[in-house]
Write an enzyme that holds these catalytic residues in place. Structure first.
Site, mmCIF file in Angstrom:
data_model
loop_
_atom_site.group_PDB
_atom_site.id
_atom_site.type_symbol
_atom_site.label_atom_id
_atom_site.label_comp_id
_atom_site.label_asym_id
_atom_site.label_seq_id
_atom_site.Cartn_x
_atom_site.Cartn_y
_atom_site.Cartn_z
ATOM 1 C CB THR A 131 -3.341 43.627 55.902
ATOM 2 O OG1 THR A 131 -2.273 43.569 54.945
ATOM 3 C CG2 THR A 131 -4.152 44.894 55.639
ATOM 4 C CG ASP A 132 2.027 43.708 55.496
ATOM 5 O OD1 ASP A 132 1.040 43.705 54.721
ATOM 6 O OD2 ASP A 132 3.052 43.039 55.264
ATOM 7 C CD GLU A 133 -1.585 44.965 50.746
ATOM 8 O OE1 GLU A 133 -2.026 45.916 50.057
ATOM 9 O OE2 GLU A 133 -1.669 43.774 50.407
ATOM 10 C CE1 TYR A 155 -7.606 43.464 52.423
ATOM 11 C CE2 TYR A 155 -5.342 43.901 51.750
ATOM 12 C CZ TYR A 155 -6.245 43.270 52.584
ATOM 13 O OH TYR A 155 -5.788 42.440 53.575
ATOM 14 C CE LYS A 159 -8.249 43.516 56.899
ATOM 15 N NZ LYS A 159 -9.152 42.472 57.438
#
Length: 334
Positions: A131-133, A155, A159
């Site tokens: 994810t970009d997060e 979260y 990741k």
């Protein structure tokens, strides 16, 4: 029936996973597609009704953390390719139960890697969907694949940790990994904890769009078919050991998103649009935006083909045509 290739998709009943599984099953009848999913709360059996009887599709219900099951799959099914999408993704829940996110997102990834590497059949690709997060918040900066990883919620931290685990197998064993980091993906069949289906479901129930906080948050939105196209391109064209951003230039403030959906669903005059918005307390930590650069993937030939206008039209129509697909609503997540 003999198949040319066996592809294992973890989390194949999830939002992105179900679209990927359908594309693989329908687009490659000579490939065997195995879907490993434990059918968590955000999954629906209805997502794959159209392909469940296809001869090249197999569903295995199970947990990616179950090492005995995962080892059995790799030792008996001659898996050539893995698309690893199974994950817990709801940001608010990750603050409430970080250990469960650690278990699924990190430990589960470790189980898959270990089983795949030790299997008798040699794996061709292990595509890890991140994810970009993991980059953390970006204000003026645009993140490319070399940007530092600075996750700001549990979260995203899990990741990022899983990414490091995946990369360690490349560094140590030259295990054939590829990592993707994508913007917010949207489209039909997405569970109602995510922001677009959350707003649509609330409006269908004649309730207001609940917007978290007053800070000017925005998100980049990528239609699900474009995300699937990127994964399929990387299956054969991606360079092993590399990370690829899967991004879009379509950035929309969350307030603007809510107003646009109000106009589409409720068909009210402009002066009444704000009556359908309600501001609620923000999450503990919030990133205002996640701008990423995707030139590396574009050099392989990928482009986002679905415009925002067309993608959101298809999405709204699907939720209007399937009002009971999801029967409950969870908290909003960006």
């Amino acid at each position: 029936m003999d198949f040319d290739r066996t592809v294992l998709v973890t989390g194949g009943y999830g939002f992105i996973g179900s679209h990927l599984v359908c594309s693989l099953v329908n687009g490659h009848p000579g490939w065997r597609i195995i879907n490993l999913d434990n059918l968590d709360y955000c999954c629906s059996l209805r997502s794959l009704e159209s392909i469940e009887d296809k001869p090249n599709y197999t569903f295995i219900r199970g947990d990616v953390c179950n090492s005995r099951l995962v080892n059995h799959v790799f030792n008996t099914e001659n898996v050539d390719v893995v698309f690893h999408l199974a994950a817990k993704t709801h940001v608010e829940s990750s603050f409430e139960s970080p250990s469960s996110f650690q278990r699924v997102n990190v430990d589960g990834t470790g189980v898959l890697l270990g089983a795949a590497r030790s299997a008798r059949h040699r794996l061709q690709r292990f595509v890890y969907v991140s994810t970009d997060e993991v980059y953390g918040a970006g204000l003026e900066e645009v993140f490319d694949e070399s940007s530092p990883v600075k996750p700001s919620n549990p979260y995203a931290a899990t990741k990022a940790a899983a990414e490091y685990l995946v990369r360690s197998y490349w560094d140590q064993y030259k295990f054939p990994i590829i990592i993707t980091r994508s913007n917010n993906i949207y489209g039909p069949r997405q569970y109602t904890e995510k922001v677009i289906p959350r707003f649509l479901t609330l409006l269908q129930m004649n309730k207001k769009c609940t917007i978290q906080g007053v800070l000017p948050k925005s998100r980049h939105f990528l239609f699900v078919s474009d995300a699937v196209d990127a994964l399929l391109l990387l299956l054969d064209a991606g360079v092993l050991g590399e990370t690829y951003n899967v991004g879009t230039s379509c950035e929309i403030p969350i307030v603007q998103l809510a107003r646009e959906l109000v106009r589409m669903v409720k068909d009210v005059p402009d002066e009444e649009v704000n009556n359908w918005l309600e501001f609620v307390p923000d999450r503990p930590v919030v990133d205002l935006r996640y701008p990423i650069a995707s030139e590396k993937l574009q050099q392989l030939g990928w482009r986002a083909e679905v415009s925002w206008a067309e993608g959101i039209r298809q999405t709204v129509k699907w939720y209007q045509d399937n009002p009971n697909f999801w029967l409950d609503i969870s908290e909003e997540s960006g």
